[in-house]
Design a protein around this motif. Structure first.
Motif, PDB file in Angstrom:
ATOM      1  N   CYS A 174      41.750  32.142  49.003  1.00 65.42           N
ATOM      2  CA  CYS A 174      42.566  33.067  48.210  1.00 65.42           C
ATOM      3  C   CYS A 174      43.483  33.870  49.132  1.00 65.42           C
ATOM      4  CB  CYS A 174      41.673  34.045  47.437  1.00 65.42           C
ATOM      5  SG  CYS A 174      40.607  33.244  46.238  1.00 65.42           S
ATOM      6  N   GLY A 175      44.658  34.202  48.643  1.00 64.64           N
ATOM      7  CA  GLY A 175      45.574  35.042  49.395  1.00 64.64           C
ATOM      8  C   GLY A 175      45.332  36.524  49.168  1.00 64.64           C
ATOM      9  N   PHE A 176      44.777  36.859  48.004  1.00 59.08           N
ATOM     10  CA  PHE A 176      44.563  38.259  47.644  1.00 59.08           C
ATOM     11  C   PHE A 176      43.272  38.425  46.855  1.00 59.08           C
ATOM     12  CE2 PHE A 176      49.118  37.951  48.174  1.00 59.08           C
ATOM     13  CZ  PHE A 176      49.444  39.127  48.842  1.00 59.08           C
ATOM     14  N   ILE A 177      42.782  39.657  46.882  1.00 60.38           N
ATOM     15  CA  ILE A 177      41.728  40.114  45.993  1.00 60.38           C
ATOM     16  C   ILE A 177      42.377  41.179  45.127  1.00 60.38           C
ATOM     17  CG2 ILE A 177      39.507  41.310  45.789  1.00 60.38           C
ATOM     18  CD1 ILE A 177      38.919  40.344  48.683  1.00 60.38           C
ATOM     19  N   ARG A 178      42.188  41.093  43.816  1.00 58.26           N
ATOM     20  CA  ARG A 178      42.699  42.128  42.930  1.00 58.26           C
ATOM     21  C   ARG A 178      41.507  42.856  42.322  1.00 58.26           C
ATOM     22  NH1 ARG A 178      46.286  40.001  38.509  1.00 58.26           N
ATOM     23  NH2 ARG A 178      44.326  39.149  37.787  1.00 58.26           N
ATOM     24  N   VAL A 179      41.379  44.147  42.665  1.00 58.09           N
ATOM     25  CA  VAL A 179      40.309  44.977  42.122  1.00 58.09           C
ATOM     26  C   VAL A 179      40.933  45.843  41.038  1.00 58.09           C
ATOM     27  CG1 VAL A 179      38.572  46.744  42.606  1.00 58.09           C
ATOM     28  CG2 VAL A 179      39.081  44.991  44.329  1.00 58.09           C
ATOM     29  N   ALA A 180      40.434  45.694  39.822  1.00 59.14           N
ATOM     30  CA  ALA A 180      40.979  46.420  38.681  1.00 59.14           C
ATOM     31  C   ALA A 180      40.645  47.893  38.752  1.00 59.14           C
ATOM     32  CB  ALA A 180      40.426  45.843  37.385  1.00 59.14           C
ATOM     33  N   ALA A 181      41.520  48.690  38.178  1.00 56.08           N
ATOM     34  CA  ALA A 181      41.229  50.105  37.987  1.00 56.08           C
ATOM     35  C   ALA A 181      40.112  50.209  36.952  1.00 56.08           C
ATOM     36  CB  ALA A 181      42.474  50.839  37.505  1.00 56.08           C
ATOM     37  N   LEU A 182      39.317  51.242  37.044  1.00 57.18           N
ATOM     38  CA  LEU A 182      38.232  51.438  36.090  1.00 57.18           C
ATOM     39  C   LEU A 182      38.814  51.756  34.724  1.00 57.18           C
ATOM     40  CD1 LEU A 182      35.203  51.648  35.586  1.00 57.18           C
ATOM     41  CD2 LEU A 182      35.347  54.055  36.197  1.00 57.18           C
ATOM     42  N   GLU A 183      38.691  50.808  33.811  1.00 50.59           N
ATOM     43  CA  GLU A 183      39.166  50.966  32.436  1.00 50.59           C
ATOM     44  C   GLU A 183      38.074  50.465  31.512  1.00 50.59           C
ATOM     45  OE1 GLU A 183      43.090  49.432  31.652  1.00 50.59           O
ATOM     46  OE2 GLU A 183      43.733  49.855  33.690  1.00 50.59           O
ATOM     47  N   PRO A 184      37.143  51.341  31.136  1.00 52.03           N
ATOM     48  CA  PRO A 184      36.006  50.901  30.340  1.00 52.03           C
ATOM     49  C   PRO A 184      36.357  50.188  29.040  1.00 52.03           C
ATOM     50  CG  PRO A 184      35.582  53.067  31.225  1.00 52.03           C
ATOM     51  CD  PRO A 184      37.027  52.738  31.534  1.00 52.03           C
ATOM     52  N   ALA A 185      37.549  50.411  28.489  1.00 50.42           N
ATOM     53  CA  ALA A 185      37.938  49.708  27.264  1.00 50.42           C
ATOM     54  C   ALA A 185      38.252  48.242  27.539  1.00 50.42           C
ATOM     55  CB  ALA A 185      39.140  50.389  26.628  1.00 50.42           C
ATOM     56  N   ASN A 186      38.461  47.896  28.797  1.00 49.06           N
ATOM     57  CA  ASN A 186      38.860  46.543  29.159  1.00 49.06           C
ATOM     58  C   ASN A 186      37.731  45.758  29.808  1.00 49.06           C
ATOM     59  OD1 ASN A 186      41.429  46.844  28.187  1.00 49.06           O
ATOM     60  ND2 ASN A 186      42.244  47.544  30.129  1.00 49.06           N
ATOM     61  N   GLY A 206      44.362  41.391  28.353  1.00 56.12           N
ATOM     62  CA  GLY A 206      45.730  40.982  28.641  1.00 56.12           C
ATOM     63  C   GLY A 206      46.596  42.129  29.125  1.00 56.12           C
ATOM     64  N   ARG A 207      46.247  43.368  28.758  1.00 55.73           N
ATOM     65  CA  ARG A 207      47.042  44.522  29.182  1.00 55.73           C
ATOM     66  C   ARG A 207      46.961  44.737  30.681  1.00 55.73           C
ATOM     67  NH1 ARG A 207      45.890  49.589  27.855  1.00 55.73           N
ATOM     68  NH2 ARG A 207      43.692  49.203  27.642  1.00 55.73           N
ATOM     69  N   ARG A 208      45.894  44.337  31.316  1.00 61.42           N
ATOM     70  CA  ARG A 208      45.716  44.664  32.721  1.00 61.42           C
ATOM     71  C   ARG A 208      45.899  43.466  33.642  1.00 61.42           C
ATOM     72  NH1 ARG A 208      42.788  43.599  36.435  1.00 61.42           N
ATOM     73  NH2 ARG A 208      41.478  41.876  36.031  1.00 61.42           N
ATOM     74  N   ASN A 209      46.486  42.389  33.144  1.00 60.01           N
ATOM     75  CA  ASN A 209      46.575  41.184  33.944  1.00 60.01           C
ATOM     76  C   ASN A 209      47.112  41.416  35.353  1.00 60.01           C
ATOM     77  OD1 ASN A 209      45.369  39.287  32.390  1.00 60.01           O
ATOM     78  ND2 ASN A 209      47.242  38.637  31.375  1.00 60.01           N
ATOM     79  N   ASP A 210      48.072  42.262  35.529  1.00 57.62           N
ATOM     80  CA  ASP A 210      48.635  42.483  36.860  1.00 57.62           C
ATOM     81  C   ASP A 210      48.398  43.896  37.362  1.00 57.62           C
ATOM     82  OD1 ASP A 210      49.572  39.895  37.362  1.00 57.62           O
ATOM     83  OD2 ASP A 210      51.263  40.230  36.032  1.00 57.62           O
ATOM     84  N   ARG A 211      47.418  44.603  36.800  1.00 56.35           N
ATOM     85  CA  ARG A 211      47.143  45.966  37.239  1.00 56.35           C
ATOM     86  C   ARG A 211      45.920  45.987  38.135  1.00 56.35           C
ATOM     87  NH1 ARG A 211      47.350  49.062  31.719  1.00 56.35           N
ATOM     88  NH2 ARG A 211      45.980  50.427  32.860  1.00 56.35           N
ATOM     89  N   GLY A 212      45.934  46.910  39.065  1.00 58.01           N
ATOM     90  CA  GLY A 212      44.811  47.048  39.983  1.00 58.01           C
ATOM     91  C   GLY A 212      45.319  47.101  41.410  1.00 58.01           C
ATOM     92  N   ILE A 213      44.392  47.127  42.324  1.00 63.91           N
ATOM     93  CA  ILE A 213      44.714  47.189  43.748  1.00 63.91           C
ATOM     94  C   ILE A 213      44.709  45.777  44.305  1.00 63.91           C
ATOM     95  CG2 ILE A 213      43.924  48.030  45.991  1.00 63.91           C
ATOM     96  CD1 ILE A 213      42.512  50.316  44.430  1.00 63.91           C
ATOM     97  N   LEU A 214      45.788  45.391  44.963  1.00 69.12           N
ATOM     98  CA  LEU A 214      45.864  44.089  45.623  1.00 69.12           C
ATOM     99  C   LEU A 214      45.482  44.258  47.083  1.00 69.12           C
ATOM    100  CD1 LEU A 214      49.113  42.361  44.347  1.00 69.12           C
ATOM    101  CD2 LEU A 214      46.757  41.601  44.038  1.00 69.12           C
ATOM    102  N   ILE A 215      44.510  43.482  47.521  1.00 71.58           N
ATOM    103  CA  ILE A 215      44.046  43.537  48.904  1.00 71.58           C
ATOM    104  C   ILE A 215      44.347  42.174  49.532  1.00 71.58           C
ATOM    105  CG2 ILE A 215      42.044  43.841  50.405  1.00 71.58           C
ATOM    106  CD1 ILE A 215      40.716  45.348  48.009  1.00 71.58           C
ATOM    107  N   PRO A 216      45.180  42.144  50.574  1.00 70.64           N
ATOM    108  CA  PRO A 216      45.439  40.852  51.230  1.00 70.64           C
ATOM    109  C   PRO A 216      44.176  40.331  51.914  1.00 70.64           C
ATOM    110  CG  PRO A 216      46.865  42.593  52.111  1.00 70.64           C
ATOM    111  CD  PRO A 216      45.916  43.230  51.173  1.00 70.64           C
ATOM    112  N   VAL A 217      43.940  39.049  51.804  1.00 69.56           N
ATOM    113  CA  VAL A 217      42.773  38.430  52.437  1.00 69.56           C
ATOM    114  C   VAL A 217      43.112  38.140  53.879  1.00 69.56           C
ATOM    115  CG1 VAL A 217      41.225  36.438  52.407  1.00 69.56           C
ATOM    116  CG2 VAL A 217      41.956  37.492  50.258  1.00 69.56           C
ATOM    117  N   GLN A 218      42.261  38.596  54.761  1.00 65.42           N
ATOM    118  CA  GLN A 218      42.510  38.403  56.204  1.00 65.42           C
ATOM    119  C   GLN A 218      41.492  37.497  56.816  1.00 65.42           C
ATOM    120  OE1 GLN A 218      42.548  42.321  57.872  1.00 65.42           O
ATOM    121  NE2 GLN A 218      44.020  43.054  56.411  1.00 65.42           N
TER     122      GLN A 218
END
Length: 151
Positions: A119-131, A139-151
């Protein structure tokens, strides 16, 4: 002030005796999932005989005293923009004295898995208990969260 404690965490796929203890973390942050649904999610992982690349996996961090201090759900996804990535829609750490250590232990495990799965990235979602994963709002959070590059 949080101290950096030298605590060794056991991090890996959820084990049968950890299921109900781990649910307490999910419940504490307000995810709208009941104990039976949580047990069913974990049972699905236990029932798999072979690794399934795009299936959800539950990962726990346990301290030396046997307390579950962290839990996450991860899955491999393909993103239009970032390509192959490890998606982490649930990442919860609760610790009275070593939040940083428990978080780092989980993130270290995720980084190793992401490297292993190319993988090139890890995406950790923001805490959103409704999701909760699989809910209709995901679907609302598909691209939301913190992107961490894989090293």
């Amino acid at each position: 002030m949080e101290r950096n404690m030298a605590v060794g965490y056991s991090v890996g796929p959820v084990k049968h005796p950890q299921v109900d203890k781990t649910y307490r973390l999910i419940e504490a942050v307000g995810y709208d999932v009941d104990l039976q649904a949580w047990r069913d999610l974990c049972a699905t992982a236990f029932a798999r005989k072979w690794p399934t690349p795009y299936a959800e996996e539950v990962v726990t961090a346990e301290n030396p005293l046997g307390y579950i201090t962290g839990v996450c759900i991860m899955r491999l996804v393909h993103n239009k923009t970032y390509g192959r990535m490890l998606d982490v829609p649930v990442f919860v750490v609760i610790s009275a004295g070593d939040t940083r250590g428990a978080s780092n232990a989980l993130l270290g495990y995720l980084m190793a898995v992401a490297r292993n799965k190319h993988c090139g990235f890890i995406r950790v979602a923001a805490l959103e208990p409704a999701n909760w994963p699989g809910s209709t709002d995901m679907g609302r959070r598909n691209d939301r969260g913190i992107l961490i590059p894989v090293q």
